[in-house]
Design a protein around this motif. Structure first.
Motif, short mmCIF file in Angstrom:
data_model
loop_
_atom_site.label_atom_id
_atom_site.label_comp_id
_atom_site.label_asym_id
_atom_site.label_seq_id
_atom_site.Cartn_x
_atom_site.Cartn_y
_atom_site.Cartn_z
N ASP A 106 0.87 -1.17 0.00
CA ASP A 106 0.00 0.00 0.00
C ASP A 106 0.91 1.22 0.00
N GLU A 107 1.07 1.85 -1.17
CA GLU A 107 2.02 2.96 -1.29
C GLU A 107 1.67 4.14 -0.39
N ASN A 108 0.40 4.28 -0.04
CA ASN A 108 0.01 5.40 0.83
C ASN A 108 0.61 5.28 2.22
N LYS A 109 0.98 4.06 2.62
CA LYS A 109 1.60 3.86 3.93
C LYS A 109 3.04 4.35 3.97
N LEU A 110 3.58 4.72 2.81
CA LEU A 110 4.94 5.24 2.76
C LEU A 110 5.01 6.71 3.19
N LYS A 111 3.89 7.39 3.20
CA LYS A 111 3.88 8.80 3.58
C LYS A 111 4.38 8.97 5.02
N ASN A 112 5.20 9.99 5.20
CA ASN A 112 5.78 10.34 6.50
C ASN A 112 6.83 9.34 6.98
N LYS A 113 7.25 8.44 6.13
CA LYS A 113 8.30 7.49 6.50
C LYS A 113 9.66 8.11 6.17
N TYR A 114 10.68 7.67 6.92
CA TYR A 114 12.03 8.20 6.76
C TYR A 114 12.89 7.28 5.89
N PHE A 115 13.91 7.88 5.27
CA PHE A 115 14.92 7.11 4.55
C PHE A 115 16.16 7.97 4.40
N GLY A 116 17.24 7.34 4.03
CA GLY A 116 18.48 8.08 3.79
C GLY A 116 18.74 8.20 2.30
N ALA A 117 19.20 9.36 1.87
CA ALA A 117 19.48 9.58 0.45
C ALA A 117 20.88 10.14 0.27
N LYS A 130 21.69 23.66 -23.99
CA LYS A 130 22.89 23.99 -23.23
C LYS A 130 22.99 23.10 -21.99
N LYS A 131 24.20 22.90 -21.51
CA LYS A 131 24.40 22.09 -20.33
C LYS A 131 24.03 22.84 -19.06
N GLY A 132 23.32 22.16 -18.20
CA GLY A 132 23.02 22.69 -16.88
C GLY A 132 23.43 21.65 -15.85
N VAL A 133 23.36 22.01 -14.58
CA VAL A 133 23.69 21.08 -13.50
C VAL A 133 22.55 21.08 -12.50
N ARG A 134 22.16 19.90 -12.06
CA ARG A 134 21.08 19.78 -11.09
C ARG A 134 21.40 18.67 -10.11
N ASN A 135 20.70 18.69 -8.98
CA ASN A 135 20.84 17.63 -7.98
C ASN A 135 20.07 16.39 -8.43
N ASN A 136 20.56 15.23 -8.00
CA ASN A 136 19.85 13.98 -8.25
C ASN A 136 20.14 12.99 -7.12
N VAL A 137 19.18 12.13 -6.83
CA VAL A 137 19.36 11.09 -5.83
C VAL A 137 20.11 9.94 -6.48
N VAL A 138 21.28 9.64 -5.95
CA VAL A 138 22.12 8.58 -6.51
C VAL A 138 21.84 7.25 -5.83
N PHE A 139 21.72 7.26 -4.50
CA PHE A 139 21.47 6.04 -3.74
C PHE A 139 20.42 6.30 -2.66
N VAL A 140 19.69 5.26 -2.29
CA VAL A 140 18.79 5.30 -1.14
C VAL A 140 19.28 4.26 -0.14
N TYR A 141 19.50 4.71 1.10
CA TYR A 141 19.97 3.82 2.17
C TYR A 141 19.07 4.00 3.39
N SER A 142 19.38 3.25 4.43
CA SER A 142 18.68 3.46 5.70
C SER A 142 19.22 4.74 6.33
N THR A 143 18.45 5.29 7.24
CA THR A 143 18.89 6.50 7.94
C THR A 143 20.14 6.20 8.77
N GLU A 144 20.24 4.99 9.28
CA GLU A 144 21.41 4.62 10.08
C GLU A 144 22.69 4.67 9.24
N THR A 145 22.60 4.20 8.01
CA THR A 145 23.76 4.22 7.11
C THR A 145 24.24 5.65 6.89
#
Length: 202
Positions: A106-117, A130-145
């Motif tokens: 149930d994807e709705n249960k993911l709301k308000n959950k934590y993760f590490g990025a 033209k070339k620009g630069v932007r942020n992107n999420v490279v990896f998803v880990y646990s908050t402990e990691t």
């Protein structure tokens, strides 16, 4: 031309400093299932450290009528058969980051959950080619990691020569809202609400 009411009180766009590459503790703000393309579109924000509320601040300062959550604060995760192992890794990171949480499809249960990025930077082509630069999420880990610093900070992801060459052959589209920043000092001088990021699942 139409006069803008209350012109004196209209605020100019706020300039935001791009996120420095590194690890961040994040929370899921909203989730949308895109079943026809088999992926979840996840809006997230940073909840700890100096950049807390980074994407919420951008959203709040967006004065457009149909404002959108910043693209850099959107994470797309495919749940297609060929991406199952990656999707499981994503869910496992969320389960490890949230005590007593178990994934129940149930994807709705993911709301308000934590993760590490782990967030890095990547080159991309603007609508002007033209070339620009932007942020992107490279990896998803646990908050402990993330809190333990057990991750590597990624290098800038350089745009491939093939993609740049293919894009340069397209007719130039003149948009007053294009992202043409060189980002040499880390400050966004263009609109932080760039909407031309393509979905990797198109």
């Amino acid at each position: 031309m139409k006069k803008i009411n209350d012109w004196e009180n209209v605020q100019e766009p706020t300039k935001f400093k791009r996120l420095a590459p590194g690890g961040y503790i994040c929370t899921i703000k909203d989730v949308k299932d895109v079943p026809e393309k088999e992926y979840l579109e996840i809006q997230f924000d940073i909840v700890k450290g100096d950049e807390k509320g980074y994407f919420q601040k951008q959203y709040d300062n967006d004065t457009r009528v149909n404002k959108k959550w910043p693209n850099a604060g959107i994470l797309r995760r495919s749940y297609s058969d060929k991406s199952a192992s990656f999707f499981k890794g994503f869910i496992t990171s969320i389960e490890k980051s949230n005590k007593n949480f178990t994934w129940n499809w149930d994807e709705n249960k993911l709301k308000n959950k934590y993760f590490g990025a782990v967030i890095g930077k990547e080159e991309y082509l603007t609508q002007k080619g033209k070339k620009g630069v932007r942020n992107n999420v490279v990896f998803v880990y646990s908050t402990e990691t993330i809190e333990n610093g057990d991750f590597e900070v990624p290098q800038l992801k350089v745009l491939s020569a093939t993609k740049a060459s293919n894009q340069s052959t397209k007719p130039e589209f003149k948009s007053p809202f294009d992202d043409d920043a060189n980002d040499t000092d880390g400050v966004v001088t263009d609109s932080p609400f760039d909407d031309d990021e393509p979905s990797p699942f198109d």
